[in-house]
Design an enzyme around this catalytic site. Structure first.
Site, short mmCIF file in Angstrom:
data_model
loop_
_atom_site.label_atom_id
_atom_site.label_comp_id
_atom_site.label_asym_id
_atom_site.label_seq_id
_atom_site.Cartn_x
_atom_site.Cartn_y
_atom_site.Cartn_z
N ASP A 45 -67.53 38.69 -39.42
CA ASP A 45 -67.08 37.37 -40.70
C ASP A 45 -68.15 36.53 -41.08
OD1 ASP A 45 -64.63 38.82 -41.43
OD2 ASP A 45 -63.50 37.19 -39.86
N LYS B 201 -67.65 40.18 -44.31
CA LYS B 201 -66.69 40.14 -44.90
C LYS B 201 -66.73 37.99 -45.33
CE LYS B 201 -62.10 40.00 -42.48
NZ LYS B 201 -62.61 38.23 -42.89
N GLU C 58 -64.16 35.40 -46.91
CA GLU C 58 -62.70 34.83 -47.88
C GLU C 58 -63.19 34.31 -48.91
OE1 GLU C 58 -60.10 32.62 -45.07
OE2 GLU C 58 -60.92 33.85 -43.19
N GLU D 130 -53.67 40.21 -46.63
CA GLU D 130 -53.32 40.05 -45.68
C GLU D 130 -52.09 38.93 -45.80
OE1 GLU D 130 -54.46 36.69 -41.69
OE2 GLU D 130 -55.42 37.59 -42.80
N ASP E 108 -63.89 36.29 -37.05
CA ASP E 108 -63.59 34.62 -36.75
C ASP E 108 -62.41 34.27 -36.34
OD1 ASP E 108 -61.55 34.28 -38.75
OD2 ASP E 108 -63.37 33.28 -40.38
N SER E 109 -61.50 35.27 -35.88
CA SER E 109 -59.97 34.48 -34.79
C SER E 109 -60.52 34.70 -34.02
CB SER E 109 -59.13 36.45 -35.61
OG SER E 109 -60.06 37.93 -35.00
#
Length: 274
Positions: free
Chosen positions: A88, A118, A120, A186, A49-50
């Site tokens: 993501d 993925k 978070e 991270e 999602d970056s």
């Protein structure tokens, strides 16, 4: 793992089995051309999602939508033949409940063909990870600095220093025990990255987490030097593509203004002429 050794697309089970078998290589990709390049060298390709910041110029990842992730996931999958694609889950698509997470994860995998999602979060997301994996959706965890929680974390700060290391370690352990096949660490201290890697039965993939992780991931645009004014401490630039592009575009502009381009070599003759 060399390209010649790969006979099929890598799966989550393959990645899990790589624990202790040598470093995993992961880069992001958002387009088909880049996916074709990184596929030759990587075990994992992350549609992160970056892309909200890298491709769309957003101030954070919070504005990324399911539609964005699906469109870029589809583009990346068109370029992959061997590396495993992880996509993501965007902010707001999984936090409400395990059921919400399942609906959106199933949509991402169905519409893109990605091999895993993925998400978070640590302890708070363990039940969701277990819910997804029990229903056939491979999940990669992500703890430490979690960009979708940037506001509650007070910015893009190093996580897990001092006594806070126990919290990050507990988050990593929770998602691994819930069924995640790998965990991204991270922006945590090197020592904590090594501690967590030794503690987990599944691979860790570090980004700013030191050299002791089971693998490493970077945003491909960062390591290629496509952002001249952005260089986090944990990024090594392997090229200066922003500088090369700037020089090439300057040469093009100068030749157009001087009428040096196009030449006959780049033009078509009139009908009947050679």
């Amino acid at each position: 793992m060399s390209a010649t050794a790969r006979a099929r697309q890598i799966t989550a089970a393959d990645i899990r089995a790589r624990k202790g078998q040598g470093p995993l290589v992961c880069l992001t990709a958002y387009t088909t051309p880049m996916a074709k390049i990184v596929d030759r060298h990587c075990d994992l390709v992350l549609v992160g999602d970056s892309l909200g910041m890298v491709v769309y110029g957003l101030p954070s990842t919070l504005g990324v939508t399911m539609e964005m992730m699906i469109a870029h996931g589809q583009a990346v999958m068109r370029g992959l033949g061997q590396a495993m694609c992880v996509i993501d889950m965007p902010f707001g698509s999984y936090e409400e409940s395990p059921e919400q997470a399942f609906r959106n994860a199933a949509r991402l995998m169905r519409d893109t063909g990605a091999g895993a999602v993925k998400l978070e979060g640590g302890v708070a997301m363990a039940d969701t990870v277990a819910f997804l994996t029990a229903r056939g959706i491979p999940v990669m965890g992500h703890v430490g600095l979690t960009p979708q929680a940037v506001h509650s974390l007070g910015g893009y700060k190093v996580q897990g220093r001092g006594a806070d290391g126990d919290r990050v370690a507990a988050d990593a352990r929770a998602v691994a025990e819930a069924g995640a096949f790998a965990v991204v660490l991270e922006k945590v201290p090197d020592g904590l990255g090594r501690r967590i890697t030794a503690d987990l039965a599944v691979p860790t993939v570090g980004i700013g987490a030191g050299n002791g992780c089971d693998g490493q991931v970077l945003v491909v645009d960062d390591m290629l030097g496509l952002f001249a004014d952005f260089k986090p401490k944990f990024v090594k630039r392997y090229a200066d593509l922003a500088g090369a592009a700037d020089r090439a575009i300057a040469d093009f502009a100068a030749e157009v203004r001087d009428r040096a381009f196009p030449t006959e070599d780049h033009s078509f003759a009139d009908e009947g002429k050679a």
